[in-house]
Design a protein around this motif. Structure first.
Motif, PDB file in Angstrom:
ATOM      1  N   LEU A 162      68.208   4.754  29.253  1.00 12.79           N
ATOM      2  CA  LEU A 162      67.182   3.711  29.287  1.00 12.79           C
ATOM      3  C   LEU A 162      65.839   4.307  28.883  1.00 12.79           C
ATOM      4  CD1 LEU A 162      68.127   1.922  32.647  1.00 12.79           C
ATOM      5  CD2 LEU A 162      68.832   1.322  30.322  1.00 12.79           C
ATOM      6  N   VAL A 163      65.264   3.794  27.810  1.00 14.74           N
ATOM      7  CA  VAL A 163      63.980   4.297  27.340  1.00 14.74           C
ATOM      8  C   VAL A 163      62.871   3.689  28.194  1.00 14.74           C
ATOM      9  CG1 VAL A 163      63.547   2.468  25.630  1.00 14.74           C
ATOM     10  CG2 VAL A 163      62.655   4.762  25.235  1.00 14.74           C
ATOM     11  N   SER A 164      61.799   4.443  28.396  1.00 15.68           N
ATOM     12  CA  SER A 164      60.706   4.003  29.253  1.00 15.68           C
ATOM     13  C   SER A 164      59.472   3.650  28.431  1.00 15.68           C
ATOM     14  CB  SER A 164      60.345   5.093  30.260  1.00 15.68           C
ATOM     15  OG  SER A 164      59.758   6.204  29.599  1.00 15.68           O
ATOM     16  N   VAL A 165      58.573   2.872  29.034  1.00 13.77           N
ATOM     17  CA  VAL A 165      57.299   2.555  28.395  1.00 13.77           C
ATOM     18  C   VAL A 165      56.511   3.838  28.135  1.00 13.77           C
ATOM     19  CG1 VAL A 165      55.030   1.540  28.836  1.00 13.77           C
ATOM     20  CG2 VAL A 165      57.088   0.179  29.191  1.00 13.77           C
ATOM     21  N   ARG A 166      56.582   4.783  29.059  1.00 10.62           N
ATOM     22  CA  ARG A 166      55.872   6.055  28.870  1.00 10.62           C
ATOM     23  C   ARG A 166      56.328   6.749  27.589  1.00 10.62           C
ATOM     24  NH1 ARG A 166      57.398  10.950  29.607  1.00 10.62           N
ATOM     25  NH2 ARG A 166      59.279  10.316  30.731  1.00 10.62           N
ATOM     26  N   GLN A 167      57.644   6.775  27.355  1.00 13.62           N
ATOM     27  CA  GLN A 167      58.163   7.395  26.131  1.00 13.62           C
ATOM     28  C   GLN A 167      57.730   6.620  24.888  1.00 13.62           C
ATOM     29  OE1 GLN A 167      62.353   7.383  27.724  1.00 13.62           O
ATOM     30  NE2 GLN A 167      62.432   9.337  26.635  1.00 13.62           N
ATOM     31  N   LEU A 168      57.789   5.302  24.960  1.00 11.34           N
ATOM     32  CA  LEU A 168      57.414   4.484  23.812  1.00 11.34           C
ATOM     33  C   LEU A 168      55.942   4.663  23.467  1.00 11.34           C
ATOM     34  CD1 LEU A 168      59.341   1.212  24.757  1.00 11.34           C
ATOM     35  CD2 LEU A 168      59.925   2.793  22.915  1.00 11.34           C
ATOM     36  N   GLU A 169      55.106   4.690  24.494  1.00 15.50           N
ATOM     37  CA  GLU A 169      53.669   4.858  24.252  1.00 15.50           C
ATOM     38  C   GLU A 169      53.388   6.228  23.653  1.00 15.50           C
ATOM     39  OE1 GLU A 169      49.632   4.390  23.939  1.00 15.50           O
ATOM     40  OE2 GLU A 169      51.216   2.874  24.173  1.00 15.50           O
ATOM     41  N   ALA A 170      54.110   7.235  24.092  1.00 19.19           N
ATOM     42  CA  ALA A 170      53.908   8.583  23.553  1.00 19.19           C
ATOM     43  C   ALA A 170      54.278   8.658  22.077  1.00 19.19           C
ATOM     44  CB  ALA A 170      54.720   9.592  24.357  1.00 19.19           C
ATOM     45  N   ALA A 171      55.212   7.812  21.649  1.00 18.90           N
ATOM     46  CA  ALA A 171      55.668   7.828  20.253  1.00 18.90           C
ATOM     47  C   ALA A 171      54.849   6.913  19.352  1.00 18.90           C
ATOM     48  CB  ALA A 171      57.137   7.429  20.188  1.00 18.90           C
TER      49      ALA A 171
END
Length: 409
Positions: A162-171
């Motif tokens: 499950l991908v997180s908002v934190r990971q998405l924002e970092a990318a």
């Protein structure tokens, strides 16, 4: 006469754009299984992502009636038969809680064309697409064909994929235009819970991104999990959200090639113009079958889901018995995606595979079991197995894996 310039357009036999595209790894595995079986090999295939059930009788009967109707022997509107577009809109409200009209729908030649046309309509060269990984093998190729740049955002088995908002924002960068979201997911079977789907949707809304959400597995969820539609949870996102879906997985209709995209009218109109020059309308007989599937008896949906749930539990339990295999329990779709990283570098059947692609080759040759390696989905070190096959074949196939991999040195 002057010599041709090296690497001039006239000298290139295939365009750079198409030459850069990799063929579908899942279809390649399926084709190899069929070829080996034709040669007399007793191969059990876990590669194909399609239900093993026949298309429901009432759907087939609707297609037969349509084939006999002369009105269906001619071209129909590019966007789809009006009755089917209305049915898709009604089905979306019924199943997802998202209000829609026929004008919001484009009927496509399968969900794959819906993905490609949505991306081609939304992306300009250099636009970045956030792509949670493991991802379906077609996604990055469709992004590249549209001129975009896929940006994988990797989630592993520790998070349940499950991908997180934190990971998405970092990318995210200034060039990011779109998030491609899929839940239940292929290849992992991961299902984002409602609170995470809403959180991601509100993040996308706040950052001004578009969202392309693939809901092809929406009815295949298990163990109390649900797969809510992002635009249902975040209605404000609808002007910047495109939903792709189809009849393939829910109704065992992979070969009928009927999908659709649903979104803002201007995007749908633009995608329809694109399709008018690419394929024109979807085959009318297939559209009539899809109409019957969406509006007719839905009992077969529950029957198939019950069988998939049983096979899911069997597959996970048996794979977890293999030393070195870590297999999260999927909550949707019909795939398991175990990590086999602990097996790499160990001797198996006289060979020492160091990648999951090499391990898949060993498994095919030594155990006559076909799986798809994680390289196809952006995460080496894993294998995808589809449990959309008969119960006895499922058990036999994983038993072969237990015998082979359980003796790894």
């Amino acid at each position: 006469m002057s010599e041709p310039i090296a690497d001039s357009p006239a000298q290139r036999r295939v365009s750079r754009r198409v030459a850069a595209v990799s063929g579908s790894a899942t279809l390649a595995v399926d084709a190899r299984v069929k070829a080996l079986r034709a040669a007399g090999r007793s191969v059990i295939g876990f590669g194909a992502g399609e239900p093993d059930f026949p298309t429901p009788d009432h759907v087939v009967e609707a297609a037969v009636r349509a084939a006999r109707d002369p009105a269906m022997h001619r071209c129909s509107p590019t966007g789809g038969l009006p009755a089917l577009r209305e049915a898709v809109a009604a089905k979306t409200l019924r199943d997802s809680g998202v209000p829609a009209s026929a004008a919001d729908v484009l009927v496509t030649n399968g969900g794959k064309q819906a993905v490609q046309e949505a991306l081609a309509t939304l992306l300009d060269p250099g636009d970045e697409v956030l792509l949670p990984a493991p991802y379906w093998t077609t996604y990055p190729e469709a992004v590249r064909l549209a001129g975009g740049v896929p940006v994988p955002v990797v989630a592993d088995e520790q998070s349940g994929y499950l991908v997180s908002v934190r990971q998405l924002e970092a990318a995210r960068t200034p060039r990011t235009k779109l998030l491609l979201f899929c839940s239940p997911a292929n290849p992992t079977g991961a299902v984002h819970p409602a609170e995470q789907v809403e959180e991601i949707g509100r993040w996308a809304l706040g950052t001004g991104l578009w969202v392309l959400t693939d809901e092809i597995y929406e009815h295949l969820d298990y163990g109390g999990a649900t797969a809510p539609s992002m635009p249902a949870l975040v209605p404000e996102l609808r002007p910047r959200c495109v939903v792709v879906n189809g009849v393939a997985k829910t109704y065992a209709m992979t070969g009928w090639r009927v999908g659709w995209l649903l979104g803002p009218p201007d995007v749908v109109q633009a995608a329809t113009a694109l399709q008018s020059h690419a394929t024109s309308n979807v085959a009318n007989v297939s559209q009539a079958a899809a109409l019957a599937a969406l509006t007719g008896d839905q009992s077969t949906v529950a029957t198939m889901r019950e069988a998939f749930d049983r096979r899911r539990r069997t597959a996970v339990a048996m794979l977890r018995e293999i030393p070195g295999v870590a297999c999260p329990e999927p909550q949707g779709a019909f795939y398991v995606y175990p990590s086999v990283q602990a097996l790499l570098g160990r001797e198996i059947a006289g060979r020492t595979p160091t990648t999951s692609a090499e391990l898949a080759e060993v498994v095919l040759e030594a155990a006559e079991v076909a799986v798809v390696p994680g390289e196809a989905f952006g995460t080496p070190g894993y294998l995808r197995l589809s449990y959309a096959l008969a119960d006895e074949d499922l058990v036999e196939g994983i038993t072969r894996l237990q015998r082979l991999l359980g003796s790894a040195g």
